[in-house]
Design a protein around this motif. Structure first.
Motif, PDB file in Angstrom:
ATOM      1  N   GLY A 107       0.818  -1.206   0.000  1.00 57.54           N
ATOM      2  CA  GLY A 107       0.000   0.000   0.000  1.00 57.54           C
ATOM      3  C   GLY A 107       0.847   1.249   0.000  1.00 57.54           C
ATOM      4  O   GLY A 107       1.989   1.246  -0.468  1.00 57.54           O
ATOM      5  N   ARG A 108       0.258   2.305   0.540  1.00 57.94           N
ATOM      6  CA  ARG A 108       0.940   3.590   0.593  1.00 57.94           C
ATOM      7  C   ARG A 108       1.017   4.060   2.041  1.00 57.94           C
ATOM      8  O   ARG A 108       0.048   3.937   2.792  1.00 57.94           O
ATOM      9  CB  ARG A 108       0.189   4.616  -0.263  1.00 57.94           C
ATOM     10  N   GLU A 110       0.464   6.352   4.608  1.00 57.53           N
ATOM     11  CA  GLU A 110      -0.419   7.513   4.632  1.00 57.53           C
ATOM     12  C   GLU A 110      -0.049   8.533   5.706  1.00 57.53           C
ATOM     13  O   GLU A 110      -0.230   9.733   5.516  1.00 57.53           O
ATOM     14  CB  GLU A 110      -1.870   7.061   4.818  1.00 57.53           C
ATOM     15  N   ARG A 125      -2.212   2.648   4.091  1.00 63.32           N
ATOM     16  CA  ARG A 125      -3.496   2.492   3.392  1.00 63.32           C
ATOM     17  C   ARG A 125      -3.290   1.566   2.197  1.00 63.32           C
ATOM     18  O   ARG A 125      -2.344   1.733   1.429  1.00 63.32           O
ATOM     19  CB  ARG A 125      -3.992   3.863   2.925  1.00 63.32           C
ATOM     20  N   SER A 126      -4.139   0.568   2.047  1.00 61.51           N
ATOM     21  CA  SER A 126      -4.039  -0.339   0.904  1.00 61.51           C
ATOM     22  C   SER A 126      -4.269   0.444  -0.395  1.00 61.51           C
ATOM     23  O   SER A 126      -4.886   1.510  -0.404  1.00 61.51           O
ATOM     24  CB  SER A 126      -5.071  -1.461   1.025  1.00 61.51           C
ATOM     25  N   ASP A 128      -6.219  -0.089  -2.840  1.00 63.76           N
ATOM     26  CA  ASP A 128      -7.633   0.128  -3.180  1.00 63.76           C
ATOM     27  C   ASP A 128      -8.334   1.039  -2.173  1.00 63.76           C
ATOM     28  O   ASP A 128      -9.521   1.314  -2.320  1.00 63.76           O
ATOM     29  CB  ASP A 128      -8.375  -1.210  -3.282  1.00 63.76           C
ATOM     30  N   ARG A 129      -7.591   1.503  -1.146  1.00 55.24           N
ATOM     31  CA  ARG A 129      -8.051   2.459  -0.140  1.00 55.24           C
ATOM     32  C   ARG A 129      -9.162   1.911   0.757  1.00 55.24           C
ATOM     33  O   ARG A 129      -9.801   2.646   1.481  1.00 55.24           O
ATOM     34  CB  ARG A 129      -8.496   3.786  -0.794  1.00 55.24           C
ATOM     35  N   ARG A 130      -9.348   0.613   0.767  1.00 51.65           N
ATOM     36  CA  ARG A 130     -10.401   0.022   1.590  1.00 51.65           C
ATOM     37  C   ARG A 130      -9.905  -0.399   2.972  1.00 51.65           C
ATOM     38  O   ARG A 130     -10.709  -0.667   3.854  1.00 51.65           O
ATOM     39  CB  ARG A 130     -11.003  -1.193   0.876  1.00 51.65           C
ATOM     40  N   SER A 132      -6.953   0.168   6.242  1.00 41.89           N
ATOM     41  CA  SER A 132      -5.909   0.966   6.891  1.00 41.89           C
ATOM     42  C   SER A 132      -5.284   0.127   7.995  1.00 41.89           C
ATOM     43  O   SER A 132      -5.991  -0.499   8.799  1.00 41.89           O
ATOM     44  CB  SER A 132      -6.494   2.254   7.479  1.00 41.89           C
ATOM     45  N   MET A 180     -12.181   0.952   5.606  1.00 39.39           N
ATOM     46  CA  MET A 180     -12.330   2.366   5.264  1.00 39.39           C
ATOM     47  C   MET A 180     -13.439   2.579   4.242  1.00 39.39           C
ATOM     48  O   MET A 180     -13.527   1.873   3.233  1.00 39.39           O
ATOM     49  CB  MET A 180     -11.012   2.901   4.715  1.00 39.39           C
ATOM     50  N   ARG A 185     -10.605   9.568   6.343  1.00 42.73           N
ATOM     51  CA  ARG A 185      -9.221  10.013   6.498  1.00 42.73           C
ATOM     52  C   ARG A 185      -8.434   8.994   7.316  1.00 42.73           C
ATOM     53  O   ARG A 185      -8.988   8.033   7.844  1.00 42.73           O
ATOM     54  CB  ARG A 185      -9.191  11.383   7.183  1.00 42.73           C
ATOM     55  N   TRP A 186      -7.134   9.233   7.475  1.00 46.02           N
ATOM     56  CA  TRP A 186      -6.251   8.249   8.088  1.00 46.02           C
ATOM     57  C   TRP A 186      -6.630   7.869   9.520  1.00 46.02           C
ATOM     58  O   TRP A 186      -6.347   6.755   9.970  1.00 46.02           O
ATOM     59  CB  TRP A 186      -4.800   8.730   8.036  1.00 46.02           C
TER      60      TRP A 186
END
Length: 205
Positions: A107-108, A110, A125-126, A128-130, A132, A180, A185-186
């Motif tokens: 992931g990234r 964050e 955060r993965s 696909d943003r789903r 954390s 998420m 947000r984070w």
């Protein structure tokens, strides 16, 4: 067939066939309406799974401390904290100070954050943003770690410590997972029990 007729043998046979079709259709419709007040029953829609159900079907995470044995995991999700004022929304992995901590999924990065409760922390955060991932009580970060960078599964990101409210000498990693929603947000998201995802067991609702 007789001219202008409709009373010949073929005509009577046709009427008999038509009558049979009508009676059969009426019987079928009456069967559908039984027990439903004269209405055709409606098939219920399939319920949308909860986030825990979704989590249970997600791929198992890589252990956030490389080589940490599954048998050593303690399922302390939901245990009381601060005299019962709150519940533990994560899992604690006891390990010596300086033990490498790794990304449990690609992931990234964050957020790198310093807090009174969690001490040095990392949020991943993965893609696909789903999902954390939250890492707390760290001794320090891996060299070159920076917000916004991509991290690979199993990449060393930090080291076990006792920062924050862990207590001096109580070296461990607090690891948490959140589902998420769009726009979260984070620091947001819905906490999910990480134990089944690390132990390879299905989540039960």
């Amino acid at each position: 067939m007789r001219p202008g007729g409709g009373t010949g043998p073929l005509s009577r046979f046709g009427w008999i066939m038509l009558g049979g079709i009508v009676v059969g259709a009426g019987g079928f419709l009456s069967m559908l309406s039984l027990g439903s007040g004269g209405r055709v029953p409606v098939v219920p829609s399939v319920p949308v799974p909860s986030s825990e159900g979704v989590a249970g079907r997600a791929a198992a995470l890589t252990m956030p401390i490389a080589g940490y044995p599954v048998a050593a995991l303690v399922h302390d999700w939901g245990d009381p904290r601060d005299g019962g004022a709150r519940r533990h929304e994560g899992i604690d992995l006891a390990a010596p100070r300086g033990t490498p901590v790794v990304a449990a999924l690609p992931g990234r990065l964050e957020k790198l954050f310093q807090s009174g409760r969690g001490g040095r922390t990392v949020y991943i955060r993965s893609f696909d943003r789903r999902w954390s991932l939250y890492y707390a009580h760290l001794q320090g970060y891996a060299p070159g770690l920076a917000e916004g960078q991509r991290v690979a599964r199993g990449q060393v990101i930090a080291y076990v410590g006792d920062s924050g409210n862990a207590g001096a000498g109580n070296t461990h990693l607090h690891f948490a997972v959140s589902w998420m929603r769009a726009g979260d947000r984070w620091w947001q998201g819905e906490p999910v029990d990480p134990y089944p995802l690390l132990a390879g067991k299905a989540v039960t609702g």
